[in-house]
Design a protein around this motif. Structure first.
Motif, mmCIF file in Angstrom:
data_model
loop_
_atom_site.group_PDB
_atom_site.id
_atom_site.type_symbol
_atom_site.label_atom_id
_atom_site.label_comp_id
_atom_site.label_asym_id
_atom_site.label_seq_id
_atom_site.Cartn_x
_atom_site.Cartn_y
_atom_site.Cartn_z
ATOM 1 N N THR A 1 0.513 -1.036 0.165
ATOM 2 C CA THR A 1 0.197 -0.332 0.119
ATOM 3 C C THR A 1 1.185 1.010 0.170
ATOM 4 O OG1 THR A 1 -1.838 -1.148 1.654
ATOM 5 C CG2 THR A 1 -1.782 1.197 1.248
ATOM 6 N N VAL A 2 0.496 2.175 -0.767
ATOM 7 C CA VAL A 2 0.910 3.874 -0.902
ATOM 8 C C VAL A 2 0.209 4.499 -0.770
ATOM 9 C CG1 VAL A 2 2.642 4.905 -2.831
ATOM 10 C CG2 VAL A 2 2.968 2.598 -2.677
ATOM 11 N N ILE A 3 1.058 5.245 0.281
ATOM 12 C CA ILE A 3 0.040 6.829 1.016
ATOM 13 C C ILE A 3 1.070 7.924 0.290
ATOM 14 C CG2 ILE A 3 -1.291 7.568 2.289
ATOM 15 C CD1 ILE A 3 -0.429 4.015 2.675
ATOM 16 N N ILE A 4 0.115 8.899 -0.507
ATOM 17 C CA ILE A 4 0.873 10.131 -0.266
ATOM 18 C C ILE A 4 0.550 11.294 0.154
ATOM 19 C CG2 ILE A 4 0.990 12.070 -2.026
ATOM 20 C CD1 ILE A 4 1.844 9.225 -3.702
ATOM 21 N N THR A 5 0.751 11.755 1.383
ATOM 22 C CA THR A 5 -0.069 12.397 2.105
ATOM 23 C C THR A 5 1.276 14.115 2.021
ATOM 24 O OG1 THR A 5 1.559 11.720 4.366
ATOM 25 C CG2 THR A 5 -0.934 11.049 3.746
ATOM 26 N N PRO A 6 0.219 15.518 1.909
ATOM 27 C CA PRO A 6 0.582 16.673 2.159
ATOM 28 C C PRO A 6 1.233 16.312 3.651
ATOM 29 C CG PRO A 6 -1.358 16.886 3.005
ATOM 30 C CD PRO A 6 -1.167 15.075 2.568
ATOM 31 N N ASP A 7 2.499 17.307 4.021
ATOM 32 C CA ASP A 7 3.747 17.783 5.165
ATOM 33 C C ASP A 7 3.758 18.934 5.062
ATOM 34 O OD1 ASP A 7 4.918 16.482 7.483
ATOM 35 O OD2 ASP A 7 6.507 16.825 6.317
ATOM 36 N N ASN A 8 3.323 19.972 5.896
ATOM 37 C CA ASN A 8 4.508 21.381 5.504
ATOM 38 C C ASN A 8 4.479 21.990 4.202
ATOM 39 O OD1 ASN A 8 4.711 21.287 9.045
ATOM 40 N ND2 ASN A 8 6.604 20.081 8.393
ATOM 41 N N GLY A 9 3.673 22.046 3.704
ATOM 42 C CA GLY A 9 3.960 22.481 1.776
ATOM 43 C C GLY A 9 4.217 21.227 0.733
ATOM 44 N N ALA B 1 5.302 10.312 1.035
ATOM 45 C CA ALA B 1 5.096 9.374 0.342
ATOM 46 C C ALA B 1 5.394 8.093 1.616
ATOM 47 C CB ALA B 1 5.350 8.863 -1.125
ATOM 48 N N ASP B 2 4.705 6.792 1.950
ATOM 49 C CA ASP B 2 5.108 6.131 2.740
ATOM 50 C C ASP B 2 4.412 4.742 1.994
ATOM 51 O OD1 ASP B 2 5.490 7.586 5.336
ATOM 52 O OD2 ASP B 2 3.680 7.946 5.825
ATOM 53 N N VAL B 3 5.695 3.814 2.251
ATOM 54 C CA VAL B 3 4.357 2.242 1.867
ATOM 55 C C VAL B 3 4.893 1.475 2.353
ATOM 56 C CG1 VAL B 3 5.694 0.724 -0.207
ATOM 57 C CG2 VAL B 3 6.552 3.206 -1.001
ATOM 58 N N LEU B 4 3.776 0.231 2.414
ATOM 59 C CA LEU B 4 3.836 -0.576 3.270
ATOM 60 C C LEU B 4 3.710 -1.466 2.615
ATOM 61 C CD1 LEU B 4 -0.010 0.668 5.482
ATOM 62 C CD2 LEU B 4 2.684 1.455 6.130
ATOM 63 N N LEU B 5 4.495 -2.847 3.146
ATOM 64 C CA LEU B 5 4.290 -3.511 2.389
ATOM 65 C C LEU B 5 4.047 -5.025 3.158
ATOM 66 C CD1 LEU B 5 9.024 -3.357 1.634
ATOM 67 C CD2 LEU B 5 6.251 -2.843 -0.071
ATOM 68 N N GLU B 6 3.461 -5.842 2.700
ATOM 69 C CA GLU B 6 2.786 -7.013 2.806
ATOM 70 C C GLU B 6 3.549 -7.985 2.723
ATOM 71 O OE1 GLU B 6 -1.034 -7.781 3.426
ATOM 72 O OE2 GLU B 6 -1.116 -6.039 3.160
ATOM 73 N N LEU B 7 5.137 -8.934 3.834
ATOM 74 C CA LEU B 7 6.527 -9.435 2.592
ATOM 75 C C LEU B 7 5.680 -11.546 2.734
ATOM 76 C CD1 LEU B 7 8.685 -7.653 4.811
ATOM 77 C CD2 LEU B 7 8.208 -7.952 2.453
#
Length: 525
Positions: free
Chosen positions: A453-461, A465-471
């Motif tokens: 799962t990849v999530i893209i969020t705003p952060d201080n302008g 991107a954060d990536v969650l891996l199910e191995l």
């Protein structure tokens, strides 16, 4: 003499509300196949293959019960249950008297179910024994109570007009309370009429339905198998181990499901299971990921024509595409086998009954290669959201229905899915950051990753991107940040913040198995 399928295709009065009765009217054998459920139906045991006549009789019993309790045309009846037979038989009975069944997924959280039912402004609610105590709303009965009716006292079949509402299903609820999607007598049958004019697809004579039962897709499948005079076992759970168990035992020729089920099956060592009966896997909802498809087409068998004639060969078909409750049927289709190389989130071309385009934010049609909003036109499209005209018209632009997806098409007319609009950062000018395409690339590049799962969020302008891996179980414990950066492409790699391994079940999902990225973004913002 016309075949039954030809008669159904030519009948202007047939639709979602009267398929069972129409099939019998045209002389289908009452001793032929009806439906099979994985739990008992009244006095019939689980997995008893109901004949067409037995199915009709059980539906008539429920119609009589509803009629005796004052349910009539245009009444909206919510159904909250888990078992497939509770939902499907109640749906068939309610449409027979002209009522409008509103189907709720059994996994919906009780507060959301109460609020969803309130917004529907229902006439009554049917809820099974497990869900009944969870609702603040009054309950008319449990769905199984309807089977106590006397079939001989059933009223005449309601005569549907083409535009009559026949069912309300709901979206997955990724952003909160699901939207209530209305379909009419004809919108949910338009695609089936088209398919009835074509040769019956390989494998569709014996189908395992692993689709969510309250979903639009299951209603389509019920009507399709009744018209094709095919066999179908409907599963009350779509969990991959349960689906795999039923494939081995019931030996279907085709399996229908959502992407989440294919991801679950792909986690298993499929070579240790007897899947030779499967000719075809059919995906709807979100398009499926390449590594999951490749594992599925490597098993099963299919028929093919060679110089030596028709032969059975190793490996199955996987029909992918993109669909939604609002679209009413898969809008696109593409077929994969073990020899396929057309991946990269390609969803294929529109069906013949549909049209599609790529739109700018103001509704202009964009040329090949340009990313934009997916616009869709088809006789299958929902007329709107129940009791919510504001949302209905928000998803219309320049005569097109907006599916909520970002896509492009190539010079050959094939469409490629990049992301859902709420999950991407993709203005028509500026950065092009896509979570679904990033997930596709990670899965293709890292074989030890079962899902991600990849999530893209705003952060201080800026964006991060954060990536969650199910191995997979045998994956080494190591830092995969460099591998992920190399896979996702320069724009997403430049904003990568964290790569984290998570366990199966740790990522929040909706009732249909879609990742709740809005919840993940809120937790990380």
């Amino acid at each position: 003499m016309k075949s039954l399928r030809a008669k159904l295709a030519a009948d202007p009065a047939i639709g979602t509300g009267n398929v069972l009765a129409t099939v019998l009217k045209y002389g289908a054998d009452p001793n032929g196949p009806g439906l099979t459920f994985d739990t008992p139906v009244d006095h019939f045991p689980a997995e008893h293959p109901l004949t067409l006549g037995e199915l009709d009789e059980r539906v008539q019993a429920r119609t009589a019960w509803l009629h005796e309790h004052g349910i009539t045309r245009r009444d909206v009846i919510a159904i909250w249950a888990t078992e497939a037979q509770d939902i499907v038989l109640s749906f068939l009975a309610l449409t027979r008297i002209g009522a409008i069944p509103a189907l709720l997924n059994g996994k919906m959280a009780p507060p959301i179910a109460d609020e969803y039912i309130r917004r529907l402004r229902v006439t009554a609610v049917l809820a099974d024994a497990n869900h009944r105590p969870l609702l603040e709303t009054d309950i008319l009965a449990e769905p199984r109570d309807l089977g106590q009716g006397d079939p001989a006292k059933a009223p005449q079949h309601y005569q549907h007009h083409a535009d009559d509402p026949v069912v309300i299903t709901h979206t997955s609820g990724t952003t909160g309370v699901p939207k209530a999607v209305l379909h009419t007598h004809t919108t949910l049958y338009a695609a089936l009429k088209h398919l009835l004019t074509m040769p019956q697809a390989q494998g569709t004579d014996r189908i395992l339905n692993a689709l969510p039962i309250p979903h639009t897709a299951t209603i389509l499948m019920v009507n399709q198998v009744l018209g094709n005079r095919a066999e179908m076992l409907l599963l009350s759970s779509q969990d991959a181990p349960y689906v795999l168990e039923n494939i081995e035992r019931w030996k279907p020729h085709a399996v229908y499901g959502f992407a989440v089920t294919w991801a679950g099956l792909a986690r298993e060592d499929l070579s240790n299971h007897d899947l030779d009966s499967v000719r075809m896997w059919f995906n709807t909802g979100d398009c499926a990921h390449e590594p999951h498809i490749r594992k599925l087409v490597a098993v099963g068998t299919r028929e093919t024509v060679t110089r030596e004639g028709r032969q059975t060969v190793r490996g199955s078909h996987f029909i992918d595409g993109l669909g939604s409750s609002e679209m009413g049927h898969n809008g696109f289709h593409i077929t994969h086998t073990i020899d396929s190389d057309h991946y990269g989130r390609c969803i294929g071309k529109p069906y013949e009954f549909a049209r599609a385009t790529v739109l700018s934010s103001t509704g202009e049609e964009l040329p090949p290669g340009k990313v934009g909003l997916l616009g869709f036109r088809s006789p299958t499209v929902s007329p709107g959201y129940w009791n919510d005209s504001n949302t209905t018209y928000r998803f219309r632009l320049n005569g097109w229905f907006l599916t909520g997806d970002l896509v492009y098409r190539d010079d050959t007319g094939h469409y490629f899915h990049l992301d859902r609009v709420p999950d991407a950062v993709a203005g028509f000018e500026g950065p092009q950051l896509f979570t679904s395409m990033s997930e596709e690339r990670i899965l293709a590049a890292l074989p030890e990753v079962d899902d991600c799962t990849v999530i893209i969020t705003p952060d201080n302008g800026r964006y991060v991107a954060d990536v969650l891996l199910e191995l997979s179980a045998d994956a080494l414990d190591r830092d995969r940040t460099a591998d992920v950066k190399a896979a996702v492409g320069d724009e997403v790699a430049a904003i990568l913040r964290n790569v984290t391994a998570v366990g199966t079940g740790e990522v929040p999902v909706t009732v249909t198995g879609k990742v709740r990225k809005v919840a993940l973004r809120e937790a990380r913002s």
